[in-house]
Motif scaffolding. Structure first.
Motif, PDB file in Angstrom:
ATOM      1  N   GLY A 272     -16.423   3.366  -0.558  1.00 47.15           N
ATOM      2  CA  GLY A 272     -15.568   2.188  -0.470  1.00 47.15           C
ATOM      3  C   GLY A 272     -14.104   2.435  -0.750  1.00 47.15           C
ATOM      4  N   ILE A 273     -13.690   3.699  -0.733  1.00 49.10           N
ATOM      5  CA  ILE A 273     -12.297   4.059  -0.982  1.00 49.10           C
ATOM      6  C   ILE A 273     -11.685   4.524   0.344  1.00 49.10           C
ATOM      7  CG2 ILE A 273     -10.725   5.584  -2.241  1.00 49.10           C
ATOM      8  CD1 ILE A 273     -12.982   5.902  -4.335  1.00 49.10           C
ATOM      9  N   PRO A 274     -10.774   3.739   0.917  1.00 47.90           N
ATOM     10  CA  PRO A 274     -10.135   4.168   2.162  1.00 47.90           C
ATOM     11  C   PRO A 274      -9.361   5.472   1.948  1.00 47.90           C
ATOM     12  CG  PRO A 274      -9.682   1.852   1.711  1.00 47.90           C
ATOM     13  CD  PRO A 274     -10.313   2.419   0.482  1.00 47.90           C
ATOM     14  N   ALA A 275      -9.509   6.389   2.887  1.00 45.35           N
ATOM     15  CA  ALA A 275      -8.825   7.684   2.797  1.00 45.35           C
ATOM     16  C   ALA A 275      -8.476   8.159   4.191  1.00 45.35           C
ATOM     17  CB  ALA A 275      -9.714   8.705   2.096  1.00 45.35           C
ATOM     18  N   VAL A 276      -7.485   9.027   4.263  1.00 47.71           N
ATOM     19  CA  VAL A 276      -7.071   9.588   5.545  1.00 47.71           C
ATOM     20  C   VAL A 276      -6.689  11.046   5.334  1.00 47.71           C
ATOM     21  CG1 VAL A 276      -4.672   8.843   5.284  1.00 47.71           C
ATOM     22  CG2 VAL A 276      -5.604   9.216   7.562  1.00 47.71           C
ATOM     23  N   ALA A 277      -6.949  11.862   6.355  1.00 48.99           N
ATOM     24  CA  ALA A 277      -6.573  13.278   6.306  1.00 48.99           C
ATOM     25  C   ALA A 277      -5.335  13.479   7.167  1.00 48.99           C
ATOM     26  CB  ALA A 277      -7.721  14.149   6.795  1.00 48.99           C
ATOM     27  N   PHE A 278      -4.274  13.999   6.584  1.00 53.52           N
ATOM     28  CA  PHE A 278      -3.040  14.309   7.308  1.00 53.52           C
ATOM     29  C   PHE A 278      -3.013  15.791   7.645  1.00 53.52           C
ATOM     30  CE2 PHE A 278      -0.131  10.816   5.306  1.00 53.52           C
ATOM     31  CZ  PHE A 278      -0.820   9.852   5.995  1.00 53.52           C
TER      32      PHE A 278
ATOM     33  N   MET B 127       0.846  -1.184   0.000  1.00 48.20           N
ATOM     34  CA  MET B 127       0.000   0.000   0.000  1.00 48.20           C
ATOM     35  C   MET B 127       0.884   1.237   0.000  1.00 48.20           C
ATOM     36  SD  MET B 127      -2.911   0.866   2.733  1.00 48.20           S
ATOM     37  CE  MET B 127      -3.679   2.407   2.855  1.00 48.20           C
ATOM     38  N   SER B 128       0.654   2.080  -0.952  1.00 48.42           N
ATOM     39  CA  SER B 128       1.415   3.316  -1.073  1.00 48.42           C
ATOM     40  C   SER B 128       0.442   4.483  -1.110  1.00 48.42           C
ATOM     41  CB  SER B 128       2.249   3.276  -2.355  1.00 48.42           C
ATOM     42  OG  SER B 128       2.902   4.494  -2.539  1.00 48.42           O
ATOM     43  N   LEU B 129       0.538   5.369  -0.120  1.00 46.22           N
ATOM     44  CA  LEU B 129      -0.364   6.515  -0.075  1.00 46.22           C
ATOM     45  C   LEU B 129       0.124   7.621  -0.995  1.00 46.22           C
ATOM     46  CD1 LEU B 129      -1.147   6.816   3.739  1.00 46.22           C
ATOM     47  CD2 LEU B 129      -2.601   5.885   1.937  1.00 46.22           C
ATOM     48  N   VAL B 130      -0.827   8.253  -1.668  1.00 48.00           N
ATOM     49  CA  VAL B 130      -0.535   9.413  -2.511  1.00 48.00           C
ATOM     50  C   VAL B 130      -1.501  10.524  -2.138  1.00 48.00           C
ATOM     51  CG1 VAL B 130       0.403   8.083  -4.432  1.00 48.00           C
ATOM     52  CG2 VAL B 130      -2.031   8.572  -4.363  1.00 48.00           C
ATOM     53  N   GLU B 131      -1.088  11.734  -2.393  1.00 48.02           N
ATOM     54  CA  GLU B 131      -1.911  12.897  -2.054  1.00 48.02           C
ATOM     55  C   GLU B 131      -2.973  13.129  -3.119  1.00 48.02           C
ATOM     56  OE1 GLU B 131      -1.083  17.556  -2.036  1.00 48.02           O
ATOM     57  OE2 GLU B 131       0.103  16.485  -0.529  1.00 48.02           O
ATOM     58  N   LEU B 132      -4.223  13.131  -2.686  1.00 48.32           N
ATOM     59  CA  LEU B 132      -5.340  13.430  -3.580  1.00 48.32           C
ATOM     60  C   LEU B 132      -5.495  14.936  -3.752  1.00 48.32           C
ATOM     61  CD1 LEU B 132      -7.765  12.322  -5.208  1.00 48.32           C
ATOM     62  CD2 LEU B 132      -9.089  12.461  -3.099  1.00 48.32           C
TER      63      LEU B 132
ATOM     64  N   ASP C 188      -4.814   5.372  -1.282  1.00 48.16           N
ATOM     65  CA  ASP C 188      -3.899   4.389  -1.843  1.00 48.16           C
ATOM     66  C   ASP C 188      -3.675   4.711  -3.320  1.00 48.16           C
ATOM     67  OD1 ASP C 188      -3.562   1.541  -3.294  1.00 48.16           O
ATOM     68  OD2 ASP C 188      -2.713   1.470  -1.269  1.00 48.16           O
ATOM     69  N   ALA C 189      -2.477   4.500  -3.784  1.00 49.41           N
ATOM     70  CA  ALA C 189      -2.145   4.797  -5.176  1.00 49.41           C
ATOM     71  C   ALA C 189      -3.071   4.052  -6.146  1.00 49.41           C
ATOM     72  CB  ALA C 189      -0.688   4.452  -5.457  1.00 49.41           C
ATOM     73  N   ASP C 190      -3.457   2.834  -5.781  1.00 48.84           N
ATOM     74  CA  ASP C 190      -4.350   2.052  -6.652  1.00 48.84           C
ATOM     75  C   ASP C 190      -5.754   2.639  -6.737  1.00 48.84           C
ATOM     76  OD1 ASP C 190      -2.259   0.284  -7.112  1.00 48.84           O
ATOM     77  OD2 ASP C 190      -2.922  -1.118  -5.557  1.00 48.84           O
ATOM     78  N   ASP C 191      -6.140   3.448  -5.746  1.00 51.52           N
ATOM     79  CA  ASP C 191      -7.474   4.047  -5.703  1.00 51.52           C
ATOM     80  C   ASP C 191      -7.502   5.487  -6.215  1.00 51.52           C
ATOM     81  OD1 ASP C 191      -8.598   1.752  -4.530  1.00 51.52           O
ATOM     82  OD2 ASP C 191      -8.066   2.442  -2.512  1.00 51.52           O
ATOM     83  N   PHE C 192      -6.331   6.018  -6.578  1.00 53.82           N
ATOM     84  CA  PHE C 192      -6.236   7.441  -6.907  1.00 53.82           C
ATOM     85  C   PHE C 192      -7.179   7.859  -8.036  1.00 53.82           C
ATOM     86  CE2 PHE C 192      -4.544  11.096  -9.179  1.00 53.82           C
ATOM     87  CZ  PHE C 192      -4.421  12.007  -8.153  1.00 53.82           C
ATOM     88  N   ALA C 193      -7.172   7.149  -9.145  1.00 53.85           N
ATOM     89  CA  ALA C 193      -7.990   7.546 -10.302  1.00 53.85           C
ATOM     90  C   ALA C 193      -9.473   7.536  -9.952  1.00 53.85           C
ATOM     91  CB  ALA C 193      -7.715   6.629 -11.494  1.00 53.85           C
ATOM     92  N   GLU C 194      -9.916   6.510  -9.245  1.00 57.35           N
ATOM     93  CA  GLU C 194     -11.330   6.427  -8.861  1.00 57.35           C
ATOM     94  C   GLU C 194     -11.691   7.539  -7.870  1.00 57.35           C
ATOM     95  OE1 GLU C 194     -14.498   3.213  -6.956  1.00 57.35           O
ATOM     96  OE2 GLU C 194     -12.391   2.665  -7.111  1.00 57.35           O
ATOM     97  N   ALA C 195     -10.789   7.810  -6.923  1.00 61.09           N
ATOM     98  CA  ALA C 195     -11.037   8.870  -5.945  1.00 61.09           C
ATOM     99  C   ALA C 195     -11.085  10.239  -6.621  1.00 61.09           C
ATOM    100  CB  ALA C 195      -9.944   8.855  -4.878  1.00 61.09           C
ATOM    101  N   ARG C 196     -10.166  10.497  -7.532  1.00 59.18           N
ATOM    102  CA  ARG C 196     -10.144  11.781  -8.262  1.00 59.18           C
ATOM    103  C   ARG C 196     -11.433  11.959  -9.060  1.00 59.18           C
ATOM    104  NH1 ARG C 196      -8.894  16.307  -7.516  1.00 59.18           N
ATOM    105  NH2 ARG C 196      -6.950  15.584  -6.651  1.00 59.18           N
ATOM    106  N   ALA C 197     -11.882  10.892  -9.723  1.00 59.55           N
ATOM    107  CA  ALA C 197     -13.117  10.979 -10.514  1.00 59.55           C
ATOM    108  C   ALA C 197     -14.319  11.271  -9.618  1.00 59.55           C
ATOM    109  CB  ALA C 197     -13.325   9.676 -11.281  1.00 59.55           C
ATOM    110  N   LEU C 198     -14.357  10.658  -8.454  1.00 52.49           N
ATOM    111  CA  LEU C 198     -15.471  10.889  -7.529  1.00 52.49           C
ATOM    112  C   LEU C 198     -15.491  12.335  -7.073  1.00 52.49           C
ATOM    113  CD1 LEU C 198     -17.450   8.844  -5.613  1.00 52.49           C
ATOM    114  CD2 LEU C 198     -16.044  10.042  -3.957  1.00 52.49           C
ATOM    115  N   ILE C 199     -14.323  12.869  -6.719  1.00 52.64           N
ATOM    116  CA  ILE C 199     -14.239  14.269  -6.249  1.00 52.64           C
ATOM    117  C   ILE C 199     -14.589  15.232  -7.381  1.00 52.64           C
ATOM    118  CG2 ILE C 199     -12.658  16.024  -5.348  1.00 52.64           C
ATOM    119  CD1 ILE C 199     -13.574  13.728  -3.397  1.00 52.64           C
ATOM    120  N   GLU C 200     -14.111  14.975  -8.572  1.00 52.28           N
ATOM    121  CA  GLU C 200     -14.415  15.869  -9.697  1.00 52.28           C
ATOM    122  C   GLU C 200     -15.894  15.831 -10.049  1.00 52.28           C
ATOM    123  OE1 GLU C 200     -11.669  14.781 -12.792  1.00 52.28           O
ATOM    124  OE2 GLU C 200      -9.994  15.766 -11.779  1.00 52.28           O
ATOM    125  N   ALA C 201     -16.526  14.658  -9.940  1.00 56.27           N
ATOM    126  CA  ALA C 201     -17.951  14.548 -10.235  1.00 56.27           C
ATOM    127  C   ALA C 201     -18.797  15.306  -9.227  1.00 56.27           C
ATOM    128  CB  ALA C 201     -18.366  13.077 -10.270  1.00 56.27           C
TER     129      ALA C 201
END
Length: 67
Positions: free
Chosen positions: A25-31, A1-6, A52-65
């Motif tokens: 269903g996308i795990p996320a954390v606020a730093f 698991m590799s965290l990336v900044e959304l 998680d880096a694997d969830d980045f594209a799906e998370a970005r799409a959700l936020i943009e929508a």
């Protein structure tokens, strides 16, 4: 698991985004959320929302929508 900044947001917005991602269903954390309240500068220190880096594209799409 590799965290990336959304993205970087105000504390309240970051908390809402983390909740929305987790509800989808996308795990996320606020730093850095505690740091912005600890010194009374919640509007000056952005809170980083991390996913998680694997969830980045799906998370970005959700936020943009939602924008």
């Amino acid at each position: 698991m590799s965290l990336v900044e959304l993205g970087r947001y105000g504390k309240i917005e970051a908390d809402i985004i983390v909740g929305a991602l987790e509800a989808a269903g996308i795990p996320a954390v606020a730093f850095d959320g505690g740091a912005s309240l600890a010194d009374g500068s919640q509007f000056l220190i952005p809170v980083r929302v991390m996913v998680d880096a694997d969830d980045f594209a799906e998370a970005r799409a959700l936020i943009e929508a939602a924008a």
